[in-house]
Design a protein around this motif. Structure first.
Motif, PDB file in Angstrom:
ATOM      1  N   TYR A  61       0.842  -1.193   0.000  1.00 25.86           N
ATOM      2  CA  TYR A  61       0.000   0.000   0.000  1.00 25.86           C
ATOM      3  C   TYR A  61       0.876   1.242   0.000  1.00 25.86           C
ATOM      4  O   TYR A  61       1.997   1.223   0.507  1.00 25.86           O
ATOM      5  N   GLY A  62       0.343   2.325  -0.527  1.00 29.18           N
ATOM      6  CA  GLY A  62       0.999   3.622  -0.460  1.00 29.18           C
ATOM      7  C   GLY A  62       0.205   4.523   0.461  1.00 29.18           C
ATOM      8  O   GLY A  62      -1.017   4.411   0.537  1.00 29.18           O
ATOM      9  N   VAL A  71      -1.649   3.770  11.193  1.00 33.85           N
ATOM     10  CA  VAL A  71      -1.546   2.321  10.992  1.00 33.85           C
ATOM     11  C   VAL A  71      -0.708   1.710  12.109  1.00 33.85           C
ATOM     12  O   VAL A  71      -1.075   0.676  12.664  1.00 33.85           O
ATOM     13  N   ARG A  72       0.386   2.356  12.456  1.00 35.59           N
ATOM     14  CA  ARG A  72       1.243   1.856  13.528  1.00 35.59           C
ATOM     15  C   ARG A  72       0.456   1.729  14.832  1.00 35.59           C
ATOM     16  O   ARG A  72       0.522   0.705  15.508  1.00 35.59           O
ATOM     17  N   GLN A  73      -0.306   2.754  15.160  1.00 35.79           N
ATOM     18  CA  GLN A  73      -1.066   2.723  16.410  1.00 35.79           C
ATOM     19  C   GLN A  73      -2.152   1.648  16.374  1.00 35.79           C
ATOM     20  O   GLN A  73      -2.338   0.913  17.340  1.00 35.79           O
ATOM     21  N   LYS A  74      -2.852   1.535  15.259  1.00 35.47           N
ATOM     22  CA  LYS A  74      -3.894   0.505  15.145  1.00 35.47           C
ATOM     23  C   LYS A  74      -3.290  -0.888  15.262  1.00 35.47           C
ATOM     24  O   LYS A  74      -3.871  -1.775  15.894  1.00 35.47           O
ATOM     25  N   ALA A  75      -2.126  -1.083  14.653  1.00 34.15           N
ATOM     26  CA  ALA A  75      -1.464  -2.392  14.728  1.00 34.15           C
ATOM     27  C   ALA A  75      -1.017  -2.686  16.154  1.00 34.15           C
ATOM     28  O   ALA A  75      -1.147  -3.819  16.633  1.00 34.15           O
ATOM     29  N   LEU A  76      -0.507  -1.676  16.852  1.00 30.05           N
ATOM     30  CA  LEU A  76      -0.133  -1.850  18.258  1.00 30.05           C
ATOM     31  C   LEU A  76      -1.355  -2.224  19.092  1.00 30.05           C
ATOM     32  O   LEU A  76      -1.293  -3.124  19.924  1.00 30.05           O
ATOM     33  N   VAL A 128      -5.478  -1.645   7.808  1.00 28.09           N
ATOM     34  CA  VAL A 128      -5.173  -0.969   6.534  1.00 28.09           C
ATOM     35  C   VAL A 128      -6.420  -0.417   5.836  1.00 28.09           C
ATOM     36  O   VAL A 128      -6.319   0.124   4.738  1.00 28.09           O
ATOM     37  N   LYS A 129      -7.561  -0.524   6.499  1.00 28.22           N
ATOM     38  CA  LYS A 129      -8.818  -0.045   5.900  1.00 28.22           C
ATOM     39  C   LYS A 129      -8.662   1.416   5.467  1.00 28.22           C
ATOM     40  O   LYS A 129      -8.199   2.268   6.230  1.00 28.22           O
ATOM     41  N   GLY A 130      -9.046   1.690   4.237  1.00 24.54           N
ATOM     42  CA  GLY A 130      -8.962   3.040   3.690  1.00 24.54           C
ATOM     43  C   GLY A 130      -7.693   3.311   2.903  1.00 24.54           C
ATOM     44  O   GLY A 130      -7.637   4.297   2.154  1.00 24.54           O
ATOM     45  N   LEU A 131      -6.668   2.481   3.066  1.00 22.93           N
ATOM     46  CA  LEU A 131      -5.440   2.675   2.286  1.00 22.93           C
ATOM     47  C   LEU A 131      -5.626   2.094   0.888  1.00 22.93           C
ATOM     48  O   LEU A 131      -6.369   1.132   0.692  1.00 22.93           O
TER      49      LEU A 131
END
Length: 135
Positions: A61-62, A71-76, A128-131
Motif C-alpha cells: 500500500y501507499g 496504521v502503527r497505532q492501530k497495529a499496536l 489498513v482499511k482506507g489505504l
C-alpha cells in the motif's frame, strides 16, 4: 486462503529507489518475525536448489506519513507484528546505526517511511482499511 495477512505500507512521496529499498527491508523483517511462514527451497528441473520465500502474498500500500502513524497505532492496539522503517535509516550504513537512529525517534512524531504488518487476516484488514494499494 491464508489465516494471516501481510501488508507493507510505504510512504508515497519517496523516490522509487527509496520505496523499493524500504519494501525489501520490511519484507525481510516479516520473514524474520514469522519463520513458520517461510516455504521450502525451490528446486529447478536440473536439481539446482534456490532460496526459500514467504508462502503467502504481501499486499503493498501507499500512504502519507500521518496514515503510517495511524496504521502503527492501530497495529499496536491489535497486538499484531509490526516492522518499522524511519527516514533517518536512509542516512545510516549498517544495522547497528539503523537501530540507534530508530531508538532516537519520538513516538508521537515518528518519521515513518514504511511499515510491515502481519497478523490475523481480519485484524490486518481493519488496520489498513482506507489505504490504497500502491500503483
Amino acid at each position: 486462503m491464508f489465516d494471516t495477512k501481510v501488508a507493507l505500507i510505504v510512504r508515497d512521496d519517496l523516490a522509487t529507489w527509496q520505496k523499493l529499498n524500504v519494501v525489501a527491508f520490511l519484507a525481510t523483517g516479516i520473514a524474520a518475525a514469522a519463520p513458520e511462514a517461510i516455504g521450502e527451497p525451490y528446486i529447478d528441473a536440473a536439481d539446482v536448489h534456490y532460496g526459500r520465500m514467504l508462502i503467502q502474498p504481501m499486499m503493498i500500500y501507499g500512504s502519507g506519513g500521518d496514515a503510517l502513524r495511524k496504521v502503527r497505532q492501530k497495529a499496536l492496539d491489535r497486538e499484531i507484528t509490526i516492522v518499522p522503517y524511519v527516514d533517518a535509516m536512509f542516512s545510516t550504513g549498517n544495522d547497528e546505526e539503523n537501530r540507534r537512529v530508530f531508538r532516537e525517534e519520538r513516538v508521537e512524531s515518528m518519521n515513518l517511511v514504511g511499515l510491515a504488518i502481519r497478523g490475523p487476516r481480519n485484524a490486518v484488514d481493519k488496520v489498513v482499511k482506507g489505504l490504497l494499494l500502491h500503483p
